[in-house]
Structures are given as structure tokens and as C-alpha cells.
Design a protein around this motif. Structure first.
Motif, PDB file in Angstrom:
ATOM      1  N   PHE A 139       0.820  -1.236   0.006  1.00 40.29           N
ATOM      2  CA  PHE A 139       0.100   0.073  -0.141  1.00 40.29           C
ATOM      3  C   PHE A 139       0.879   1.143   0.157  1.00 40.29           C
ATOM      4  O   PHE A 139       2.055   1.263   0.269  1.00 40.29           O
ATOM      5  CB  PHE A 139      -0.926  -0.028   1.270  1.00 40.29           C
ATOM      6  CG  PHE A 139      -0.188   0.035   2.568  1.00 40.29           C
ATOM      7  CD1 PHE A 139       0.281  -1.133   3.195  1.00 40.29           C
ATOM      8  CD2 PHE A 139       0.068   1.237   3.200  1.00 40.29           C
ATOM      9  CE1 PHE A 139       1.130  -1.333   4.363  1.00 40.29           C
ATOM     10  CE2 PHE A 139       1.124   1.157   4.415  1.00 40.29           C
ATOM     11  CZ  PHE A 139       1.209  -0.104   4.987  1.00 40.29           C
ATOM     12  N   VAL A 140       0.377   2.406  -0.341  1.00 41.10           N
ATOM     13  CA  VAL A 140       1.052   3.542  -0.366  1.00 41.10           C
ATOM     14  C   VAL A 140      -0.123   4.584   0.333  1.00 41.10           C
ATOM     15  O   VAL A 140      -1.337   4.607  -0.153  1.00 41.10           O
ATOM     16  CB  VAL A 140       1.567   4.277  -1.477  1.00 41.10           C
ATOM     17  CG1 VAL A 140       2.627   3.474  -2.154  1.00 41.10           C
ATOM     18  CG2 VAL A 140       0.686   4.328  -2.702  1.00 41.10           C
ATOM     19  N   GLU A 141       0.302   5.464   1.080  1.00 38.79           N
ATOM     20  CA  GLU A 141      -0.593   6.610   1.960  1.00 38.79           C
ATOM     21  C   GLU A 141       0.047   8.023   1.709  1.00 38.79           C
ATOM     22  O   GLU A 141       1.477   7.939   1.560  1.00 38.79           O
ATOM     23  CB  GLU A 141      -0.801   6.157   3.109  1.00 38.79           C
ATOM     24  CG  GLU A 141      -1.690   5.188   3.377  1.00 38.79           C
ATOM     25  CD  GLU A 141      -1.991   5.091   5.101  1.00 38.79           C
ATOM     26  OE1 GLU A 141      -2.110   5.935   5.759  1.00 38.79           O
ATOM     27  OE2 GLU A 141      -2.715   3.869   5.403  1.00 38.79           O
ATOM     28  N   ASN A 142      -0.586   8.803   1.274  1.00 39.30           N
ATOM     29  CA  ASN A 142       0.003  10.354   1.526  1.00 39.30           C
ATOM     30  C   ASN A 142       0.407  10.535   2.703  1.00 39.30           C
ATOM     31  O   ASN A 142       1.633  11.607   2.875  1.00 39.30           O
ATOM     32  CB  ASN A 142      -1.246  11.385   0.800  1.00 39.30           C
ATOM     33  CG  ASN A 142      -1.126  11.111  -0.391  1.00 39.30           C
ATOM     34  OD1 ASN A 142      -0.224  11.451  -1.363  1.00 39.30           O
ATOM     35  ND2 ASN A 142      -2.415  11.825  -0.767  1.00 39.30           N
ATOM     36  N   THR A 143       0.272   9.935   3.826  1.00 41.88           N
ATOM     37  CA  THR A 143       0.890  10.359   5.244  1.00 41.88           C
ATOM     38  C   THR A 143       1.727   9.339   5.614  1.00 41.88           C
ATOM     39  O   THR A 143       2.162   9.665   6.738  1.00 41.88           O
ATOM     40  CB  THR A 143      -0.704  10.181   6.056  1.00 41.88           C
ATOM     41  OG1 THR A 143      -1.154   8.807   5.885  1.00 41.88           O
ATOM     42  CG2 THR A 143      -1.570  11.410   5.860  1.00 41.88           C
ATOM     43  N   ASP A 144       2.380   8.341   4.697  1.00 37.61           N
ATOM     44  CA  ASP A 144       3.219   7.400   5.434  1.00 37.61           C
ATOM     45  C   ASP A 144       4.683   7.945   5.381  1.00 37.61           C
ATOM     46  O   ASP A 144       5.538   7.380   5.966  1.00 37.61           O
ATOM     47  CB  ASP A 144       3.200   6.276   4.676  1.00 37.61           C
ATOM     48  CG  ASP A 144       3.456   6.353   3.192  1.00 37.61           C
ATOM     49  OD1 ASP A 144       4.178   7.171   2.839  1.00 37.61           O
ATOM     50  OD2 ASP A 144       3.217   5.321   2.450  1.00 37.61           O
ATOM     51  N   GLY A 145       4.939   9.090   4.966  1.00 40.30           N
ATOM     52  CA  GLY A 145       6.353   9.429   5.304  1.00 40.30           C
ATOM     53  C   GLY A 145       7.220   8.942   4.347  1.00 40.30           C
ATOM     54  O   GLY A 145       8.525   9.450   3.908  1.00 40.30           O
ATOM     55  N   LEU A 146       6.761   8.242   3.495  1.00 36.11           N
ATOM     56  CA  LEU A 146       7.765   7.364   2.475  1.00 36.11           C
ATOM     57  C   LEU A 146       7.429   7.983   1.034  1.00 36.11           C
ATOM     58  O   LEU A 146       8.505   8.202   0.268  1.00 36.11           O
ATOM     59  CB  LEU A 146       7.038   5.928   2.212  1.00 36.11           C
ATOM     60  CG  LEU A 146       7.964   4.903   1.710  1.00 36.11           C
ATOM     61  CD1 LEU A 146       9.330   4.579   2.187  1.00 36.11           C
ATOM     62  CD2 LEU A 146       7.079   3.698   1.365  1.00 36.11           C
ATOM     63  N   MET A 147       6.460   8.589   0.632  1.00 35.62           N
ATOM     64  CA  MET A 147       6.040   9.314  -0.534  1.00 35.62           C
ATOM     65  C   MET A 147       6.645  10.673  -0.464  1.00 35.62           C
ATOM     66  O   MET A 147       6.638  11.470   0.253  1.00 35.62           O
ATOM     67  CB  MET A 147       4.798   9.673  -0.667  1.00 35.62           C
ATOM     68  CG  MET A 147       3.677   8.324  -0.920  1.00 35.62           C
ATOM     69  SD  MET A 147       4.093   7.485  -2.405  1.00 35.62           S
ATOM     70  CE  MET A 147       4.991   6.298  -1.871  1.00 35.62           C
ATOM     71  N   PRO A 148       7.450  10.781  -1.618  1.00 33.87           N
ATOM     72  CA  PRO A 148       8.262  12.080  -1.886  1.00 33.87           C
ATOM     73  C   PRO A 148       7.423  13.073  -2.311  1.00 33.87           C
ATOM     74  O   PRO A 148       7.597  14.558  -2.148  1.00 33.87           O
ATOM     75  CB  PRO A 148       9.177  11.877  -2.984  1.00 33.87           C
ATOM     76  CG  PRO A 148       9.362  10.334  -3.209  1.00 33.87           C
ATOM     77  CD  PRO A 148       7.904   9.990  -2.748  1.00 33.87           C
ATOM     78  N   PHE A 149       5.898  12.798  -2.611  1.00 28.36           N
ATOM     79  CA  PHE A 149       5.103  13.870  -2.829  1.00 28.36           C
ATOM     80  C   PHE A 149       3.855  13.508  -2.614  1.00 28.36           C
ATOM     81  O   PHE A 149       3.469  12.437  -2.214  1.00 28.36           O
ATOM     82  CB  PHE A 149       5.183  14.247  -4.480  1.00 28.36           C
ATOM     83  CG  PHE A 149       5.007  12.798  -5.256  1.00 28.36           C
ATOM     84  CD1 PHE A 149       3.792  12.476  -5.518  1.00 28.36           C
ATOM     85  CD2 PHE A 149       6.063  12.340  -5.741  1.00 28.36           C
ATOM     86  CE1 PHE A 149       3.621  11.304  -6.401  1.00 28.36           C
ATOM     87  CE2 PHE A 149       6.010  11.252  -6.586  1.00 28.36           C
ATOM     88  CZ  PHE A 149       4.657  10.831  -6.991  1.00 28.36           C
ATOM     89  N   LYS A 150       2.711  14.399  -2.677  1.00 29.56           N
ATOM     90  CA  LYS A 150       1.270  14.090  -2.456  1.00 29.56           C
ATOM     91  C   LYS A 150       0.737  13.464  -3.662  1.00 29.56           C
ATOM     92  O   LYS A 150       1.151  14.132  -4.725  1.00 29.56           O
ATOM     93  CB  LYS A 150       0.577  15.326  -1.841  1.00 29.56           C
ATOM     94  CG  LYS A 150      -0.927  15.094  -1.509  1.00 29.56           C
ATOM     95  CD  LYS A 150      -1.411  16.377  -0.901  1.00 29.56           C
ATOM     96  CE  LYS A 150      -3.120  16.222  -0.418  1.00 29.56           C
ATOM     97  NZ  LYS A 150      -3.623  16.268  -1.530  1.00 29.56           N
ATOM     98  N   ILE A 151       0.077  12.449  -3.698  1.00 26.25           N
ATOM     99  CA  ILE A 151      -0.366  11.999  -4.905  1.00 26.25           C
ATOM    100  C   ILE A 151      -1.858  12.718  -5.271  1.00 26.25           C
ATOM    101  O   ILE A 151      -2.631  12.831  -4.536  1.00 26.25           O
ATOM    102  CB  ILE A 151      -0.834  10.314  -4.636  1.00 26.25           C
ATOM    103  CG1 ILE A 151       0.373   9.546  -4.362  1.00 26.25           C
ATOM    104  CG2 ILE A 151      -1.352   9.773  -6.004  1.00 26.25           C
ATOM    105  CD1 ILE A 151       0.375   8.179  -3.402  1.00 26.25           C
TER     106      ILE A 151
END
Ligand code: T46
Length: 136
Positions: A24-36
Motif C-alpha cells: 500500500f501507499v498513503e500520502n501520510t506515510d512519510g515514504l512518498m516524496p510527494f502528495k499523490i
């Protein structure tokens, strides 16, 4: 159009489960370099076809081979790099300013793309000479 960040593989979270694994990916997980802001996917690519052949001015993307495999070839104006995408828990992060080509799609492959921007043709650099002059 200087690249502050490099293209790189991001390992996504994996929930191992005897019933089948889950990522999974979430905008809030700190892993994403940007907001989807957008998700799209590419499928039913005929054998031998290549896609891409452009760069983005602002848009950042993460490419994930949900199924099958493909090769992504990148050029940032100075260095060339190549990534094999063949696992659904690995994302190729691409900052703006990378000329990209995708080829060697395997039969049945599905490429999902997470994008930092809504679709706008204004964000594309589709002319290679324009790309090179912006990098000069
Ligand atoms: C990219 C690589 C990895 C839309 O209308 N909405 C969308 O969200 C997208 C992505 C495309 N389109 C239209 C634009 C074109 O008329 O779909 C058509 C095909 O797009 P394109 O030729 O740019 O497709 P690819 O496979 O060369 O590139 C795509 C993305 O466009 C691009 O941003 O980085 O996948």
C-alpha cells in the motif's frame, strides 16, 4: 532545470500473508516524496512497443510494475540510467526533468503510475531538442 533529486527505487511496505501479500501507499506515510494527485495505468502494450519519449517540467512520478516487467530508460541531461521494474512492491521515483522511455513490456504487464500533478499537457516536454536546450 537542474535535478535536485535523483531517480531511485523506493521499497514499498509489504504485508506478508499466507493468503497473498499486500502493498500500500498513503500520502501520510512519510515514504512518498510527494502528495499523490493522480493515478493512471498502462496495459495491453503490444510486444515490441515503446512508450514515453518526454520529460516533465514539474510533475514527479512513481512507476510500479503491478504485473509483469518492463524497462525504464532515463536521461537527466548528464547521466543515463536504466531500471528493470518487475516487482509490485518497488516504485521507481522520478523527479521532474528526466527524459524517459519505457520498453520491453512483458506480455500482460501492467504499469501503474502515481503522479504529483493532475494531467496537463503544459507539464510535458515532448521535443528532445527542447529538453536538451533546457538542460544546457
Ligand atoms: C509518463 C509515462 C510514464 C491523459 O489524458 N491523461 C493522463 O493522465 C495521461 C497520463 C495521459 N493522457 C493522454 C495524453 C495522450 O494523449 O493519453 C495519451 C497518451 O499519453 P502519452 O503518450 O504521454 O503516454 P506515455 O505512455 O508515453 O507516457 C505516460 C505519461 O503520459 C507520462 O506522464 O511519465 O507514461
Amino acid at each position: 532545470m537542474e535535478n535536485k533529486e535523483k531517480a531511485r527505487i523506493i521499497e514499498l511496505p509489504r504485508i506478508y500473508d499466507p493468503r497473498g501479500n499486500l502493498t500500500f501507499v498513503e500520502n501520510t506515510d512519510g515514504l512518498m516524496p510527494f502528495k499523490i494527485e493522480r493515478v493512471y495505468w498502462i496495459y495491453d502494450v503490444p510486444a515490441g512497443e515503446a512508450r514515453g519519449g518526454h520529460a516533465h517540467r514539474q510533475g514527479q512520478e512513481i512507476l510500479i510494475a503491478l504485473s509483469g516487467s518492463l524497462t525504464v530508460k532515463l536521461f537527466d541531461g548528464r547521466e543515463r540510467s536504466e531500471f528493470l521494474l518487475n516487482r509490485p512492491f518497488q516504485g521507481l521515483y522520478m523527479p521532474p526533468g528526466y527524459w524517459r522511455t519505457m520498453d520491453n513490456f512483458s506480455s500482460g504487464s501492467v504499469l501503474m503510475v502515481l503522479s504529483s500533478v493532475p494531467y496537463s499537457e503544459d507539464d510535458y516536454i515532448r521535443d528532445y531538442d527542447d529538453f536538451l536546450s533546457l538542460k544546457a
